[in-house]
Design a protein around this motif. Sequence first.
Motif, PDB file in Angstrom:
ATOM      1  N   ASN A 166       0.747  -1.370   0.011  1.00  0.00           N
ATOM      2  CA  ASN A 166      -0.191  -0.205   0.323  1.00  0.00           C
ATOM      3  C   ASN A 166       0.909   1.343   0.251  1.00  0.00           C
ATOM      4  N   ALA A 167       2.117   1.299  -0.606  1.00  0.00           N
ATOM      5  CA  ALA A 167       3.154   2.576  -0.764  1.00  0.00           C
ATOM      6  C   ALA A 167       2.655   3.230  -2.010  1.00  0.00           C
ATOM      7  N   ALA A 168       2.805   4.653  -2.033  1.00  0.00           N
ATOM      8  CA  ALA A 168       1.926   5.356  -3.548  1.00  0.00           C
ATOM      9  C   ALA A 168       3.592   5.341  -4.011  1.00  0.00           C
ATOM     10  N   GLY A 169       3.779   5.216  -5.258  1.00  0.00           N
ATOM     11  CA  GLY A 169       4.791   4.963  -6.496  1.00  0.00           C
ATOM     12  C   GLY A 169       4.219   5.948  -7.281  1.00  0.00           C
ATOM     13  N   VAL A 170       5.092   6.945  -7.802  1.00  0.00           N
ATOM     14  CA  VAL A 170       5.426   7.701  -9.314  1.00  0.00           C
ATOM     15  C   VAL A 170       6.877   7.763  -9.449  1.00  0.00           C
ATOM     16  N   TYR A 171       6.851   7.739 -11.087  1.00  0.00           N
ATOM     17  CA  TYR A 171       8.150   7.651 -11.329  1.00  0.00           C
ATOM     18  C   TYR A 171       8.214   9.566 -12.017  1.00  0.00           C
ATOM     19  N   ASP A 172       9.067  10.316 -11.367  1.00  0.00           N
ATOM     20  CA  ASP A 172       9.879  11.503 -12.234  1.00  0.00           C
ATOM     21  C   ASP A 172      10.528  11.344 -13.124  1.00  0.00           C
ATOM     22  N   PHE A 173      10.137  11.516 -14.127  1.00  0.00           N
ATOM     23  CA  PHE A 173      11.142  11.826 -15.633  1.00  0.00           C
ATOM     24  C   PHE A 173      11.653  12.998 -15.395  1.00  0.00           C
ATOM     25  N   PHE A 174      11.599  13.592 -14.893  1.00  0.00           N
ATOM     26  CA  PHE A 174      12.709  15.301 -14.927  1.00  0.00           C
ATOM     27  C   PHE A 174      14.308  14.345 -14.199  1.00  0.00           C
TER      28      PHE A 174
ATOM     29  N   PHE B 149       6.097   6.338  -1.059  1.00  0.00           N
ATOM     30  CA  PHE B 149       5.545   6.894  -0.192  1.00  0.00           C
ATOM     31  C   PHE B 149       4.742   5.758   0.619  1.00  0.00           C
ATOM     32  N   GLY B 150       5.655   6.358   2.561  1.00  0.00           N
ATOM     33  CA  GLY B 150       4.259   5.079   3.053  1.00  0.00           C
ATOM     34  C   GLY B 150       4.068   3.756   2.741  1.00  0.00           C
ATOM     35  N   GLY B 151       3.275   3.666   2.634  1.00  0.00           N
ATOM     36  CA  GLY B 151       2.678   1.684   2.840  1.00  0.00           C
ATOM     37  C   GLY B 151       2.726   1.526   4.510  1.00  0.00           C
ATOM     38  N   ASP B 152       2.114   0.302   4.512  1.00  0.00           N
ATOM     39  CA  ASP B 152       2.303  -0.740   5.962  1.00  0.00           C
ATOM     40  C   ASP B 152       2.250  -1.799   5.567  1.00  0.00           C
ATOM     41  N   GLN B 153       2.680  -2.689   6.839  1.00  0.00           N
ATOM     42  CA  GLN B 153       2.485  -4.283   7.265  1.00  0.00           C
ATOM     43  C   GLN B 153       1.484  -4.590   8.317  1.00  0.00           C
TER      44      GLN B 153
ATOM     45  N   ASP C 106      -0.296  -2.725  12.765  1.00  0.00           N
ATOM     46  CA  ASP C 106      -0.565  -1.750  13.246  1.00  0.00           C
ATOM     47  C   ASP C 106       0.945  -1.395  12.926  1.00  0.00           C
ATOM     48  N   LEU C 107       0.885  -0.734  11.603  1.00  0.00           N
ATOM     49  CA  LEU C 107       2.704  -0.728  11.236  1.00  0.00           C
ATOM     50  C   LEU C 107       2.311  -0.086  10.182  1.00  0.00           C
ATOM     51  N   TYR C 108       2.662   1.064  10.438  1.00  0.00           N
ATOM     52  CA  TYR C 108       2.707   2.094   8.840  1.00  0.00           C
ATOM     53  C   TYR C 108       3.873   3.120   9.182  1.00  0.00           C
ATOM     54  N   PHE C 109       4.094   3.589   7.395  1.00  0.00           N
ATOM     55  CA  PHE C 109       5.327   4.649   6.820  1.00  0.00           C
ATOM     56  C   PHE C 109       5.690   5.408   7.256  1.00  0.00           C
ATOM     57  N   GLY C 110       5.721   6.057   7.021  1.00  0.00           N
ATOM     58  CA  GLY C 110       6.048   7.857   6.773  1.00  0.00           C
ATOM     59  C   GLY C 110       7.106   8.017   6.007  1.00  0.00           C
ATOM     60  N   GLU C 111       7.758   7.833   5.234  1.00  0.00           N
ATOM     61  CA  GLU C 111       9.363   7.497   4.435  1.00  0.00           C
ATOM     62  C   GLU C 111       8.413   7.994   3.165  1.00  0.00           C
TER      63      GLU C 111
END
Length: 445
Positions: free
Chosen positions: A307-315, A322-326, A329-334
Amino acid sequence: MKSNKKIRFLIILLVFGFGYGLEWKTLYPNARANASMIVDSINQRIILFGGMTLRLNNRIYNDVWELPLDTTQPYIWFPLSVSGNSPSPRYNHSAVYDQVHQRMLVFGGMISGGVLLNEVWALNLVAGSESWERLYPAGASPVPRQATSAIYHPTRNSLILFGGAGDYVWYNDLWELNLDSMVWREIIVPGQRPPPRNYGGVFFDANNNRMIIFGGNSEVFYNDLWSLDLTVGNEHWTELHPTGSIPSPRTNFAYGYDRANNKFYVFGGFTIQGGMVFLNDLYELDITTLNWTQITPSGDLPVERRNAAGVYDFFGNNFFIFGGDQYYDLYFGETYFIHLGTTDTPEWQSQPILNVAPSLFINSPSSDLVRIRYTMPKICNIEIKIIDANGRIVKNLFAGSINSTSGALVWNMNNNSGKKVGSGVYYCLLETEDTKISKKFVIAK
């Protein structure tokens, strides 16, 4: 382009509201999963919207953040001030970039109480005058759903949707919202089509006027690859048969499409192999040759997650997650990114925001001690724990309020039962109400 209306600070923003006093606001997105990201190519920035966490404060978000893609500056998130009535907080929605009209289109998703949506919203992205607008299409519409695969088609000026899920039901229908007439229609495609699914990775291959979908799940987990020819009046599905190191069946992964080099990237997600298995592997699909390659980067490898968000920066030729979980009870903010230029060795890098987000440092473990240092943007409550490579909590090191924005801990390598842990890979996790970060380390005895 940068807006002259935005005043940016690196640590915290102190806002004075008449009649409300002073209010502290954080300047990085809270830890979350199931958010959306798009690249606003005109303003050269990433836009993050929504998401959720069931940890600590059980929150669903409708905030908007921007990450400028100026490669001469550190990558730093900034909250984006948006006028107009905002969409209700939501997650598992679909978001695409309408570059013709300089806006982000948002469809569906889920809100508080598990209510599914089929709303359409537009976020105007003209720098300095960003605003929300709800769109009200005519015609029979897709039933409310979440985790739908969506693209924007510039020639048709359409939002095109495939699949998604309702309450224990999965779809493989195809819908088009014509943005000129603002009318929905279901595209009836004869013959073979992909099995029903949600969380499929999707992109628009403009060179061949087709939508391509990878993976996802219903009651089955997929690693198949399908192409939808989008010639008006002759839409049809074709199953593709790529070669190479094909990713294992998976769902809820982060993905991004490099349109300049016609390559598709897949990171992490989860699968079922006698139980839920979280992943942090990285794959590249060359669309021209239809060949999969597993990439094994160096650097600060992100913890396994879904469930992390992803995107490609073509610049900058960077793939961001960004983010995601396990579990719940375990969420990420990096924020992580990896440079995928043709001449460089791929290396994961974490977002260098020492004065914005919490930072965590671990000295090389000695024979019997692990020394941990942290810095925080403000005084707050934190939790620090050690987990093993399988995601199990080994040791709860600290939970409570700190009285300084920096501190240190020492772990004697005893687990919660008082026994010494063995050699292996471990992670130190630091959690606040707003975010969570982790650092990997190895104990060798």
